[in-house]
Design a protein around this motif. Structure first.
Motif, mmCIF file in Angstrom:
data_model
loop_
_atom_site.group_PDB
_atom_site.id
_atom_site.type_symbol
_atom_site.label_atom_id
_atom_site.label_comp_id
_atom_site.label_asym_id
_atom_site.label_seq_id
_atom_site.Cartn_x
_atom_site.Cartn_y
_atom_site.Cartn_z
ATOM 1 N N PRO A 46 6.151 6.787 2.150
ATOM 2 C CA PRO A 46 5.088 5.976 2.913
ATOM 3 C C PRO A 46 5.089 4.523 2.289
ATOM 4 N N LYS A 47 5.083 3.667 3.324
ATOM 5 C CA LYS A 47 5.360 2.151 2.808
ATOM 6 C C LYS A 47 3.927 1.529 2.689
ATOM 7 N N ALA A 48 3.738 0.847 1.583
ATOM 8 C CA ALA A 48 2.592 0.039 1.725
ATOM 9 C C ALA A 48 3.121 -1.509 1.069
ATOM 10 N N ARG A 49 2.806 -2.430 1.963
ATOM 11 C CA ARG A 49 3.315 -3.856 1.711
ATOM 12 C C ARG A 49 2.898 -4.306 0.255
ATOM 13 N N GLU A 50 1.789 -3.716 -0.115
ATOM 14 C CA GLU A 50 1.048 -4.237 -1.707
ATOM 15 C C GLU A 50 2.278 -3.958 -2.754
ATOM 16 N N PHE A 51 2.843 -2.833 -2.421
ATOM 17 C CA PHE A 51 3.767 -2.396 -3.669
ATOM 18 C C PHE A 51 4.882 -3.514 -3.549
ATOM 19 N N ALA A 52 5.501 -3.854 -2.720
ATOM 20 C CA ALA A 52 6.495 -5.028 -2.670
ATOM 21 C C ALA A 52 6.122 -6.237 -3.419
ATOM 22 N N THR A 53 4.697 -6.542 -2.826
ATOM 23 C CA THR A 53 4.374 -7.908 -3.307
ATOM 24 C C THR A 53 3.964 -7.672 -4.883
ATOM 25 N N LEU A 54 3.427 -6.447 -5.328
ATOM 26 C CA LEU A 54 2.947 -6.439 -6.819
ATOM 27 C C LEU A 54 4.343 -6.104 -7.881
ATOM 28 N N LEU A 55 5.165 -5.304 -7.110
ATOM 29 C CA LEU A 55 6.107 -4.522 -8.043
ATOM 30 C C LEU A 55 7.485 -5.216 -7.993
ATOM 31 N N GLY A 56 7.648 -6.028 -6.522
ATOM 32 C CA GLY A 56 8.976 -6.598 -6.352
ATOM 33 C C GLY A 56 9.723 -5.763 -5.414
#
Ligand code: HEM
Length: 426
Positions: A46-56
């Motif tokens: 499941p995708k959360a855009r926060e992951f990409a912002t925080l973890l790359g």
């Protein structure tokens, strides 16, 4: 979850706003096997855009399909059995230094002590003990976790972004700092390769994919920060649960201390022997069974799936319930009791005991974390007399990204022995 299982059985839908809406939960081992066996074409994270912002963008939590498979192939060996085996003495030393830093006969919270211990061991394990960036990286991580723990984090992210302040903004800044520090370390190591280090970065720098290509700088820094975030809080909470369970059980406590004698040579515990002690191994398994750090492992269906007779359309979130699977009485009799000896008989499958999830998203720290737990417990039992302080019954609460015991588990260090003479109490 227990109430739903009592009412609806081994498959039901929960509406969980904090987990992205409706999730079909199951504790049935065959259904869990089916979900874990599904391919990249059938399920996604499941995708959360926060992951990409925080973890790359190249974090293991973010990439999908062949990019994810490639990254795992590159990362897994650096956390595999051989690599972990080479770090045992280092972990033992970190635990010994942590014990020396605990206050004597002054109450303290075990959870805070375990957070500090694992933060240090994780950053040192990732970058190496002598890197000048271990301290700054640990600081950036602490700022991020404090921001995440703020109740104001629940204010919609868009609003916090528009206002330009709030915990989310602090969290993003701290995550950027952490990724920059990791990036600086990567560039420096490439420019000045060091001798065969046991730290994760040294091994990642040597990793090659099937085409013979190394990881990019971006992949390396995203991976380091991802491993820090995924590995720190989880392990700290597992350690806290472990002490909370063991220190409440005087008979187990004694048996574990007796067992340690099999791992002693010349007065010192030999870490290579400690990690294969059977009761210690069973204790760690039982802690992770009764107190799984994540209650469920989620997937999103990309194609429809027939699960236990239900036709679930594409787009449905499904989740093996780790919590309920671990409490199936037919697999684990008297499931709510803390009973490490059950693992002398029980041989649960990977779909009945799954503290680290499963399939292509199985936790990459699944070998390192139990080793850290065993060495921490053994070293503390050997060198310290730790006692729990009386308090209200322990409940399970969410802390940062995982489940933790309530109240932080107050304890007191009654005495500790020195290195030189383990019978000398100071
Ligand atoms: C007791 C400690 C730990 C527990 C209980 C735990 C549990 C889990 C679980 C349940 C998952 C989800 C698996 C799935 O969806 O099937 C996971 C994923 C992950 N864990 Fe852990 N973990 C622990 C420690 C660690 C450590 C020490 C590291 C790093 C060194 C780590 C790195 C990761 C990563 C990178 C993922 C994502 C894997 C992927 O998506 O490919 N974990 N963990």
């Amino acid at each position: 979850m227990t109430r739903c299982a009592e009412r609806f059985g081994e498959i039901f839908t929960l509406d969980l706003p904090t987990m992205g809406g409706k999730v079909v939960m199951t504790s049935n081992p065959d259904a869990i096997q089916q979900i874990f066996a599904a391919s990249y074409e059938d399920v996604a994270q499941p995708k959360a855009r926060e992951f990409a912002t925080l973890l790359g963008a190249t974090s293991l939590f973010v990439v999908e399909g062949s990019a994810h498979a490639r990254l795992r192939r590159l990362v897994m060996p650096s956390l595999g059995p051989e690599s972990v085996q080479r770090t045992l003495a280092e972990i033992q030393r970190q635990v010994e230094e942590a014990i020396d830093s605990w206050p004597l006969r002054v109450p303290f919270l075990l959870q805070e002590a375990m957070q500090a211990l694992t933060l240090r061991s994780t950053v040192e394990g990732l970058l190496g003990r002598h890197s000048p960036r271990t301290e700054p990286l640990a600081r950036a991580y602490s700022v991020a976790s404090q921001a995440f723990a703020s109740p104001l984090i629940l204010i919609p992210i868009e609003l916090q972004e528009r206002l330009g302040f709030g915990p989310w903004t602090r969290l993003v800044r701290a995550a950027e700092t952490a990724r920059e520090l990791a990036g600086d370390e990567v560039r420096e190591r490439r420019a000045h390769p060091t001798e065969d280090g046991t730290d994760v970065l040294s091994r990642l720098l040597k990793a090659r994919d099937p085409e013979g290509l190394p990881m990019t700088d971006g992949e390396l820094s995203d991976t380091l920060v991802t491993l820090l975030v995924a590995g720190h809080d989880t392990t700290a909470n597992a350690l806290t649960w472990m002490f909370s369970c063991v220190l409440r059980d005087p008979s187990l406590h004694l048996q574990l201390k007796e067992e340690l004698e099999q791992a002693r040579e010349g007065g010192r515990l030999v870490p290579e022997k400690v990690v294969s002690l059977p009761l210690l191994d069973a204790t760690v398994k039982e802690v992770l069974r009764l107190h799984p750090i994540f209650p469920a492992a989620r997937r999103t269906l990309l194609k429809s799936m027939r699960l236990l007779g239900y036709e679930l359309p594409a787009g449905t979130h499904v989740a093996p319930s780790i919590y309920l699977a671990h409490r199936r009485a037919e697999v684990f009799p008297e499931p709510t009791r803390f009973l490490p000896s059950r693992f002398f008989q029980a041989r649960p499958t990977a779909f009945e005991l799954l503290p680290f999830g499963g399939g292509m998203r199985r936790c990459v720290g699944g070998i390192a974390a139990p080793v850290q737990m065993k060495l921490t417990l053994a070293t503390v039992l050997d060198r310290a007399v730790l006692q729990l302080l009386p308090g209200p019954p322990v409940r399970t609460i969410t802390a940062f990204i995982s489940l933790a015991p309530s109240g932080g588990v107050p304890a007191v260090l009654a005495s500790r022995t020195t290195f030189l003479g383990r019978y000398v109490s100071i």
